[in-house]
Design an enzyme around this catalytic site. Structure first.
Site, short mmCIF file in Angstrom:
data_model
loop_
_atom_site.label_atom_id
_atom_site.label_comp_id
_atom_site.label_asym_id
_atom_site.label_seq_id
_atom_site.Cartn_x
_atom_site.Cartn_y
_atom_site.Cartn_z
N GLU A 1 0.89 -1.18 0.00
CA GLU A 1 0.00 0.00 0.00
C GLU A 1 0.91 1.21 0.00
OE1 GLU A 1 -3.29 0.00 -0.09
OE2 GLU A 1 -3.50 -2.17 0.00
N CYS B 1 -2.70 8.96 2.93
CA CYS B 1 -2.48 8.59 1.53
C CYS B 1 -3.71 8.87 0.68
CB CYS B 1 -2.12 7.10 1.46
SG CYS B 1 -3.37 6.08 2.23
P1 NAP Z 1 8.22 4.99 4.73
O1 NAP Z 1 9.37 5.87 4.98
O2 NAP Z 1 8.23 4.16 3.51
O3 NAP Z 1 8.11 4.07 6.05
C1 NAP Z 1 7.09 3.13 6.22
C2 NAP Z 1 7.61 1.99 7.09
O4 NAP Z 1 8.66 1.33 6.40
C3 NAP Z 1 8.20 2.44 8.43
O5 NAP Z 1 7.94 1.46 9.40
C4 NAP Z 1 9.67 2.50 8.12
O6 NAP Z 1 10.49 2.36 9.25
C5 NAP Z 1 9.81 1.29 7.23
N1 NAP Z 1 11.00 1.28 6.39
C6 NAP Z 1 11.77 2.32 5.99
N2 NAP Z 1 12.81 1.87 5.24
C7 NAP Z 1 12.67 0.52 5.18
C8 NAP Z 1 13.44 -0.52 4.57
N3 NAP Z 1 14.56 -0.27 3.87
N4 NAP Z 1 13.00 -1.80 4.69
C9 NAP Z 1 11.90 -2.08 5.40
N5 NAP Z 1 11.14 -1.14 6.03
C10 NAP Z 1 11.53 0.13 5.90
O7 NAP Z 1 6.86 5.76 4.68
P2 NAP Z 1 6.29 6.84 5.71
O8 NAP Z 1 6.97 8.12 5.43
O9 NAP Z 1 6.33 6.31 7.09
O10 NAP Z 1 4.75 6.89 5.28
C11 NAP Z 1 4.25 7.78 4.34
C12 NAP Z 1 3.97 7.10 3.02
O11 NAP Z 1 3.08 6.01 3.23
C13 NAP Z 1 3.25 8.03 2.07
O12 NAP Z 1 3.79 7.92 0.79
C14 NAP Z 1 1.82 7.52 2.08
O13 NAP Z 1 1.07 7.80 0.92
C15 NAP Z 1 2.03 6.07 2.27
N6 NAP Z 1 0.81 5.45 2.80
C16 NAP Z 1 0.08 4.65 1.97
C17 NAP Z 1 -1.10 4.08 2.41
C18 NAP Z 1 -1.92 3.19 1.53
O14 NAP Z 1 -2.88 2.58 2.03
N7 NAP Z 1 -1.62 3.07 0.26
C19 NAP Z 1 -1.53 4.33 3.71
C20 NAP Z 1 -0.76 5.16 4.53
C21 NAP Z 1 0.41 5.71 4.05
P3 NAP Z 1 11.12 3.65 10.01
O15 NAP Z 1 9.97 4.44 10.50
O16 NAP Z 1 11.92 3.04 11.10
O17 NAP Z 1 11.93 4.37 8.99
#
Ligand code: NAP
Length: 484
Positions: free
Chosen positions: A254, A288
């Protein structure tokens, strides 16, 4: 520091035990409303994750039957509802969203436990195909896929995990969960509730937090985790696709969005404006499904903009724990700076600021509160149209024909949420059918619900959460032709 009876253990949870990082290292969780430290959480890495995976693998063969798993889901649902004020308070403090909104998120989370508890029996039932072919009857069984790795973002600290853990448990999959580093406390509170109130065998639920690179790397390189469900940015999603190659893992992704919100010239403008405000400023614009690009028919552009600006000026920004606050802070300085950059870029390319403060008056070093902002005369080349702003910015773009609205709305590689407002249903549905977005609200800007599949097209992801499809993410189909 935060005090809560649901945070007796600010730790990870592996094999039924509360555990700290092997290294003893910790990382701070901050309150974005005032920058103060709420807690120190363990900074775990690959070794702790490997132990969590081993515990989950050991729990798999003795996962109990459907009736017991349904009870776990029902008990969790009831506990979340009973504790929604306290969980909402923790959520508000670590995320910043208003306390009432945070409580709404806890109810939303509970609705997924409720939905999967009620639908799991039918959803998992074997299906005998009607046709006898090759002298066989054909039955399709739904088998638990195995240990599921669940990785969640900070923007819905409990909503996003509920969509994953409820169907995983319903399907019979033990889980290893990694929450976002900004907002782990709500998840720890949920684990405390499940630890205290469910009679869970060891290893069924596991929580690791800390180094995303190491935890993610271990989950992806382990042959014992056949399925990963991830919600977060498209960049990390793409990395997981690459890392899934070795063991051909099943992925539920997602990812990011860039939602168009289309207002036709026959729309009920008051209702459209109310929907836009509710949708756009939820979580301070950090969802999102938040409308990112607002396309308004030129016949109603000025009237609609005036209505929106009037409502935006009435919104109250502040600490989410204060009464009557509509919008809290952004989650961190990077989030603040992104909104700031989008507004500065748009103004430098000819946009007009009609609500909010000029970027020169704002600075993320002082605080993370960004005033709700409306800009007009927006064009496609501006950053706010190219990228997900993830903040309280409304960019208004005029269009003249329905074809233009479709073409401009689709002019993005993302395909998550979209919205169309207009009274003529036939006209609106013709537009909806041409939009490449997995979710399209018609005369409503509501987001997903537990009973309906939700997910993205194109760069917004793979798979669906919620509904029957959300359960199927956690099973493998096994087809059994029976010739006896
Ligand atoms: P993110 O930086 O991708 O982080 C999401 C999760 O992934 C966090 O737990 C993060 O850990 C972890 N993560 C980071 N690098 C990783 C790696 N190399 N391997 C495995 N896990 C890793 O995203 P965010 O900034 O938290 O969230 C915002 C994004 O999520 C936006 O783009 C939004 O649109 C999207 N989103 C999508 C939906 C949907 O349903 N499509 C819903 C909500 C949000 P850390 O926090 O420890 O870095």
């Amino acid at each position: 520091m935060i005090e809560s009876y649901l945070l007796k253990n600010i730790s990870g949870y592996i094999d039924g035990q509360w555990v700290d990082a092997d290294s003893g290292r910790t990382v701070e969780v901050l309150n974005p409303a005032n920058g103060k430290t709420l807690a120190e959480i363990p900074y775990m890495a690959a070794d702790e994750t490997a132990r969590a995976i081993a515990a989950a693998k050991a729990a798999l063969p003795s996962m109990p039957d459907v009736a017991t798993r349904r009870e776990w889901l029902e008990d969790t649902r009831d506990a979340l509802i009973a504790e929604k004020e306290e969980i909402g308070r923790i959520l508000c403090l670590e995320h910043g969203k208003p306390w009432k909104e945070a409580q709404g998120e806890v109810e939303y989370a509970a609705s997924f436990f409720d939905y999967f508890a009620k639908s799991m029996e039918d959803g998992l039932a074997p299906e005998e195909l009607a046709d006898k072919v090759k002298d066989c009857t054909w039955t399709v069984y739904k088998r638990a896929i195995g240990v599921a790795g669940l990785i969640t973002p900070w923007n819905f600290p409990i909503g996003m995990i509920a969509k994953k853990i409820a169907p995983a448990i319903a399907a019979g999959c033990p889980v290893v969960i990694k929450p976002a580093t900004e907002t782990p406390l709500t998840m720890i509170a949920m684990f405390q509730i499940m630890h205290d109130r469910l009679d869970l065998p060891k290893g069924v639920i596991n929580l690791v937090m800390g180094s995303s690179k190491e935890i993610g790397g271990e989950l992806m390189s382990s042959p014992d985790v056949p399925m990963i469900s991830f919600t977060g940015s498209t960049g990390v999603g793409q990395l997981l696709i690459e890392q899934s190659r070795q063991h051909v893992k099943k992925l539920g992704l997602e990812l990011g969005g860039n939602a168009p919100f289309i207002v036709l010239d026959d729309a009920d403008l008051d209702s459209a404006a109310d929907n836009l405000i509710a949708n756009k400023f939820r979580g301070c614009g950090q969802t999102c499904v938040c409308a990112n690009r607002i396309f308004v028919h030129s016949n109603v552009y000025k009237e609609f903009t005036d209505k929106v600006v009037e409502k935006v000026k009435a919104l109250k920004v502040g600490d989410g724990m204060d009464e009557d606050v509509d919008i809290g802070p952004l989650v961190n300085a990077a989030g603040f700076d992104k909104v700031h950059d989008h507004v500065k870029d748009a103004l430098s390319k000819g946009a007009t600021l009609v609500a909010g403060k000029h970027p020169d008056e704002l600075d993320s070093d002082k605080n993370l509160f960004y005033p709700p902002t409306v800009i007009t005369d927006v064009t496609h080349d501006m950053l706010c149209c190219q990228e997900e702003t993830f903040g309280p910015l409304i960019p208004m773009i005029a269009f003249d024909t329905d074809e233009q609205a479709v073409q401009q709305g689709n002019d993005t590689e993302f395909g998550l949420a979209s919205y169309v407002f207009g009274k003529d249903a036939k006209r609106a549905h013709k537009i909806i059918a041409q939009l490449h977005f997995g979710h399209c609200g018609y005369n409503t800007a509501t987001g997903p619900a537990a009973h309906a599949p939700f997910g993205g097209m194109l760069h917004s992801g793979i798979g669906r959460e919620g509904g029957h499809d959300g359960l199927l993410e956690y099973v493998e189909l096994q087809t059994v032709p029976d010739g006896s």
